[in-house]
Design an enzyme around this catalytic site. Sequence first.
Site, short mmCIF file in Angstrom:
data_model
loop_
_atom_site.label_atom_id
_atom_site.label_comp_id
_atom_site.label_asym_id
_atom_site.label_seq_id
_atom_site.Cartn_x
_atom_site.Cartn_y
_atom_site.Cartn_z
CD GLU A 88 10.70 5.69 6.59
OE1 GLU A 88 11.90 5.43 6.54
OE2 GLU A 88 9.87 5.26 5.79
N GLY A 155 4.83 1.34 11.45
CA GLY A 155 4.18 0.93 12.69
C GLY A 155 2.70 0.68 12.52
CG LEU A 211 -9.74 -6.05 2.90
CD1 LEU A 211 -10.00 -5.91 4.39
CD2 LEU A 211 -10.96 -5.58 2.13
CG ASN A 286 7.69 1.65 -3.69
OD1 ASN A 286 8.61 1.30 -4.43
ND2 ASN A 286 7.67 2.78 -3.05
CB CYS A 329 6.82 0.45 2.52
SG CYS A 329 7.89 0.35 1.09
#
Length: 339
Positions: A88, A155, A211, A286, A329
């Site tokens: 995507e 990825g 992080l 999210n 995500c």
Amino acid sequence: MTDICGLTLKKLAERLAELGEKPSRAGIIFPAVYGELADSFDGLPLKQETLKTLNENFTFGRPECLQKLTSDAADKYLFRLADGNTIESVLMKHEFGYNVCVSTQVGCNMGCRFCASGRLKKVRDLTVSELVGQLMYIRRDIGQKLNGISIMGIGEPLENLANVLDFIDIAQYPRGFDIGLKHITLSTCGLVPKIYELADSAAPVNLAISLHAPEDGLRRTIMPSANKYPLAEIIRAARYYSEKNNRRITFEYVMLNGVNDSDDCAGKLSSLLSGFNCYVNIIRYNATGDSPFSCSPHERIMSFYDVLKKHGIGVTMRRELGASVNAACGQLRASSLVD
Ligand code: SAH
């Protein structure tokens, strides 16, 4: 057959030479493919024999768009690749222009506990053509110039660095997409040796590092890659990157309710980053379908923000452009696979 969209200008020139053609012809072909978005060699001002050689030796790789979700701020594209795998990309519509967030792998092996992409294990790296194909399709679809690229879709881009570097090379080509290094940002979970490699490469794009925790112990509980690369090493690599390339590093910090969002965490983060040319990008989490995590409440986020500010750390908050199209995500790909 060679997929022409997988070749940099230099590699195309080399391939033409191998085929007995003048390498300089690449200078005619490249602007046609990336500037005019040609999907055949028809009409190029080249001799018939050259056109025949091109047609016999090159294909034009194109992803197939399975689904597009649209909202005012962002559009999300689900693509099917030639081998049936899906990826995507997200088009973010900022007031200053269009930015495309590209995926770099089919699935992801980094295993961050809060991330939907990680639940779909890595199948393979994307090829250069598949990376470029995301830009190609979207630019055709919107009929407008693209202004920037975020290499932060599905990825871990630094695991696929060689292809990502060729992709950046093609994206920069002035008579093509013409997107400069300053308008390209790569996000990594912190693969230290590869950060040095990117720093020393010909394409030191803007670097964002995920992080998400100010201490190794906590970081290891949410990001398995932290077992391999401690924060001290990540910060050292980030400093090298910043100094070598005169770049301000972004540290991404996703707000996970009750996990990494205390004022104490904000204080430790401030100490970790003090005196460093960087800023922290606070990201609202999210929450995805069956995730055990939730996003910190607004007041908590503001308090965290204030602690960083008080310590003189630069802070930004990522606008939630993609939420209504499940764009944060890997959710679209995930949902298309489980449905
Ligand atoms: N592998 C790279 C790039 C892909 S993820 C990396 O780790 O940086 C891009 C960013 O989105 C990362 O900071 C990632 O931690 C964050 N992210 C993943 N899932 C998220 C979610 N559900 N909500 C908000 N941010 C998320």
